[in-house]
Design a protein around this motif. Structure first.
Motif, PDB file in Angstrom:
ATOM      1  N   GLU A 104     -42.981  16.244   9.780  1.00  0.00           N
ATOM      2  CA  GLU A 104     -43.045  14.931   9.131  1.00  0.00           C
ATOM      3  C   GLU A 104     -43.694  14.987   7.759  1.00  0.00           C
ATOM      4  O   GLU A 104     -44.052  13.956   7.199  1.00  0.00           O
ATOM      5  N   ALA A 105     -43.825  16.190   7.209  1.00  0.00           N
ATOM      6  CA  ALA A 105     -44.363  16.322   5.853  1.00  0.00           C
ATOM      7  C   ALA A 105     -43.253  15.987   4.855  1.00  0.00           C
ATOM      8  O   ALA A 105     -42.147  16.509   4.945  1.00  0.00           O
TER       9      ALA A 105
ATOM     10  N   SER B 268     -38.746  21.672   6.255  1.00  0.00           N
ATOM     11  CA  SER B 268     -37.481  21.235   5.667  1.00  0.00           C
ATOM     12  C   SER B 268     -36.956  22.386   4.805  1.00  0.00           C
ATOM     13  O   SER B 268     -37.691  23.332   4.491  1.00  0.00           O
ATOM     14  N   ALA B 269     -35.719  22.280   4.377  1.00  0.00           N
ATOM     15  CA  ALA B 269     -35.131  23.321   3.533  1.00  0.00           C
ATOM     16  C   ALA B 269     -35.913  23.473   2.230  1.00  0.00           C
ATOM     17  O   ALA B 269     -36.149  24.595   1.764  1.00  0.00           O
ATOM     18  N   ASP B 270     -36.330  22.352   1.646  1.00  0.00           N
ATOM     19  CA  ASP B 270     -37.094  22.408   0.390  1.00  0.00           C
ATOM     20  C   ASP B 270     -38.451  23.073   0.581  1.00  0.00           C
ATOM     21  O   ASP B 270     -38.868  23.896  -0.236  1.00  0.00           O
ATOM     22  N   VAL B 271     -39.137  22.732   1.652  1.00  0.00           N
ATOM     23  CA  VAL B 271     -40.446  23.327   1.931  1.00  0.00           C
ATOM     24  C   VAL B 271     -40.290  24.817   2.220  1.00  0.00           C
ATOM     25  O   VAL B 271     -41.053  25.644   1.722  1.00  0.00           O
ATOM     26  N   ARG B 272     -39.278  25.180   2.989  1.00  0.00           N
ATOM     27  CA  ARG B 272     -39.024  26.594   3.297  1.00  0.00           C
ATOM     28  C   ARG B 272     -38.789  27.379   2.010  1.00  0.00           C
ATOM     29  O   ARG B 272     -39.276  28.497   1.842  1.00  0.00           O
TER      30      ARG B 272
ATOM     31  N   ILE C  23     -40.487  31.308  -2.067  1.00  0.00           N
ATOM     32  CA  ILE C  23     -40.739  31.647  -3.477  1.00  0.00           C
ATOM     33  C   ILE C  23     -42.179  32.115  -3.653  1.00  0.00           C
ATOM     34  O   ILE C  23     -42.457  33.020  -4.444  1.00  0.00           O
ATOM     35  N   SER C  24     -43.087  31.523  -2.907  1.00  0.00           N
ATOM     36  CA  SER C  24     -44.515  31.863  -2.988  1.00  0.00           C
ATOM     37  C   SER C  24     -44.874  33.072  -2.128  1.00  0.00           C
ATOM     38  O   SER C  24     -46.045  33.429  -2.027  1.00  0.00           O
TER      39      SER C  24
ATOM     40  N   PHE D 146     -47.322  34.334   6.735  1.00  0.00           N
ATOM     41  CA  PHE D 146     -47.279  33.432   7.892  1.00  0.00           C
ATOM     42  C   PHE D 146     -45.981  33.640   8.657  1.00  0.00           C
ATOM     43  O   PHE D 146     -44.968  34.040   8.068  1.00  0.00           O
ATOM     44  N   ASP D 147     -46.020  33.340   9.936  1.00  0.00           N
ATOM     45  CA  ASP D 147     -44.807  33.350  10.747  1.00  0.00           C
ATOM     46  C   ASP D 147     -44.108  32.009  10.510  1.00  0.00           C
ATOM     47  O   ASP D 147     -44.635  30.964  10.874  1.00  0.00           O
ATOM     48  N   ILE D 148     -42.941  32.043   9.861  1.00  0.00           N
ATOM     49  CA  ILE D 148     -42.202  30.823   9.554  1.00  0.00           C
ATOM     50  C   ILE D 148     -40.824  30.944  10.192  1.00  0.00           C
ATOM     51  O   ILE D 148     -39.900  31.475   9.582  1.00  0.00           O
ATOM     52  N   PRO D 149     -40.720  30.483  11.455  1.00  0.00           N
ATOM     53  CA  PRO D 149     -39.428  30.635  12.157  1.00  0.00           C
ATOM     54  C   PRO D 149     -38.346  29.750  11.577  1.00  0.00           C
ATOM     55  O   PRO D 149     -38.576  28.808  10.905  1.00  0.00           O
TER      56      PRO D 149
END
Length: 101
Positions: A50-51, A82-86, A91-92, A98-101
């Protein structure tokens, strides 16, 4: 903007849900979400379902959580991006920290 935390029944997993803008305004709430527990969990889960917004200070807060949780040995998962946050996280190079599934 809100930050909610929930610890599993066995105390081994802490889930931190960020709702709304994840920016400098949520710094204190985010820190309190993981620092207020007497016993540190084995796993931290940051739920960004929900961010609605994420900025560079949010990236800094994730790094502070990583340091607090044990650095390289920390088990931190960032979920429901979300796609934008991913894209921002990739990029960073946060996908390497971090584990980002």
């Amino acid at each position: 903007m809100s930050v909610e935390s929930e610890v599993s029944l066995d105390g081994k997993k802490l889930t931190i849900a960020v709702k709304g803008r994840f920016d400098f305004g949520s710094h204190q709430l985010f820190r309190e979400a993981y620092e207020r527990f007497y016993q540190a969990p084995d796993t931290y889960v940051v739920d960004l379902k929900e961010a609605t917004y994420l900025d560079s200070s949010a990236l800094g807060m994730l790094l502070l959580l990583r340091d607090y949780a044990g650095g390289d040995a920390a088990d931190i998962r960032v979920i429901n991006c979300s796609a934008d946050v991913r894209k921002i996280l990739a990029i960073s190079n946060f996908d390497k920290l971090f584990d980002i599934p």
